[in-house]
Design an enzyme around this catalytic site. Structure first.
Site, PDB file in Angstrom:
ATOM      1  N   ARG A 132      34.048  34.407  48.754  1.00 33.79           N
ATOM      2  CA  ARG A 132      34.194  35.731  49.352  1.00 33.79           C
ATOM      3  C   ARG A 132      35.428  36.416  48.780  1.00 33.79           C
ATOM      4  NH1 ARG A 132      33.731  33.934  55.744  1.00 33.79           N
ATOM      5  NH2 ARG A 132      31.739  32.813  55.605  1.00 33.79           N
ATOM      6  N   ARG A 170      47.169  35.747  47.669  1.00 35.61           N
ATOM      7  CA  ARG A 170      48.008  36.893  48.038  1.00 35.61           C
ATOM      8  C   ARG A 170      49.316  36.456  48.703  1.00 35.61           C
ATOM      9  NH1 ARG A 170      43.971  40.407  51.469  1.00 35.61           N
ATOM     10  NH2 ARG A 170      45.883  41.612  51.851  1.00 35.61           N
ATOM     11  N   ASP A 182      38.063  39.653  50.099  1.00 37.23           N
ATOM     12  CA  ASP A 182      38.367  40.490  51.253  1.00 37.23           C
ATOM     13  C   ASP A 182      38.265  41.967  50.906  1.00 37.23           C
ATOM     14  OD1 ASP A 182      38.883  38.312  52.903  1.00 37.23           O
ATOM     15  OD2 ASP A 182      40.989  38.218  52.305  1.00 37.23           O
TER      16      ASP A 182
END
Length: 245
Positions: free
Chosen positions: A50, A197, A52
């Site tokens: 996935r 991140r 975001d």
């Protein structure tokens, strides 16, 4: 049944992420709807992972299973006709029956881009994090080296991460200067939610002199989120490639 692999590129700015969600349009939804117009029926895409909201991809991999096979050009050029301009199928390939976009993957490569300039750039704002302070890139490289290997990355995941284990292996991490940009290239077996991140946010804090490179070792041992740095903004992150044997 036939297994078709797609390699998909997208600008994630306008999407709630890759996966279908009730609160907005996802990249998965856009591709599945375009694919349905070509095939005449819906096919669920299974992705390699996935991304975001706001995160981009150059090499997202997904597969679907179809009984009546069309030419591969239909799954690329045909699907692209019905996709918005910020999403494109770069490649469509017929795969062996046991191929799985997620479970067959051996590594993923993410790139995070930092724009270092005292003046903001309207052209760079969609694809990088604007950091105004002077970055000590040698210190960032020393910090990056400490992430390489198999570690418990519990301190580097978002609070909503549902992964059953927080142990991951980072194969390589490089801090590369490219003019006004600094790229952080991370290659690993898999990643926790927001892991890249948070790593980048921590590296930037090292580069700004807020933290020492040596503190990374303590973060990996302590495993508490509060010990690690901030979460870098989504727009600087791009999934570059998913690797398979």
């Amino acid at each position: 049944m036939n297994v078709v692999r797609l390699v998909i590129e997208y600008d994630g700015t306008s999407y709630v992420g890759w996966q279908r969600q009730p609160n907005g349009v996802s990249v998965q939804q856009a591709v599945e709807e375009a694919l349905a117009r070509v095939c005449g029926s819906r096919h669920a895409l299974v992705s390699s992972g996935r991304t975001d909201a706001g995160v981009h991809a150059r090499g997202m991999v997904a597969h679907f299973v179809v009984e009546r096979l069309l030419p591969m050009t239909a799954y690329r050029e045909g699907v692209n006709r019905f996709l918005p301009s910020d999403v494109v199928v770069r490649e469509a390939v017929l795969m062996p029956d046991d191929f799985h976009a997620r479970y067959s993957a051996t590594a993923k490569w993410y790139r995070y881009s930092i724009y270092r300039s005292p003046i903001r750039s309207p052209l760079m704002c969609r694809y990088s994090w604007h950091v105004r302070g002077k970055l000590d890139t040698p210190s960032m490289r020393r910090a990056a080296e400490r992430f390489v290997g198999r570690h418990d990355f519990a301190a580097f995941r978002a609070s909503g991460c549902a992964a059953r284990t927080t142990v991951r292996e980072v194969f390589s991490m490089a801090v590369v200067e490219d003019g006004e940009l600094v790229h952080v290239d991370v290659r690993g077996s898999g990643f926790l939610r927001n892991m890249v991140r948070i790593i980048v946010g921590t590296l930037v804090e090292v580069g700004l002199g807020v933290r020492l490179a040596e503190e990374i070792d303590e973060m990996l041992i302590d495993c508490r989120r509060v010990k690690a740095g901030i979460t870098a903004p989504a727009q600087g992150l791009c999934l570059m490639e998913v690797e398979y044997d």
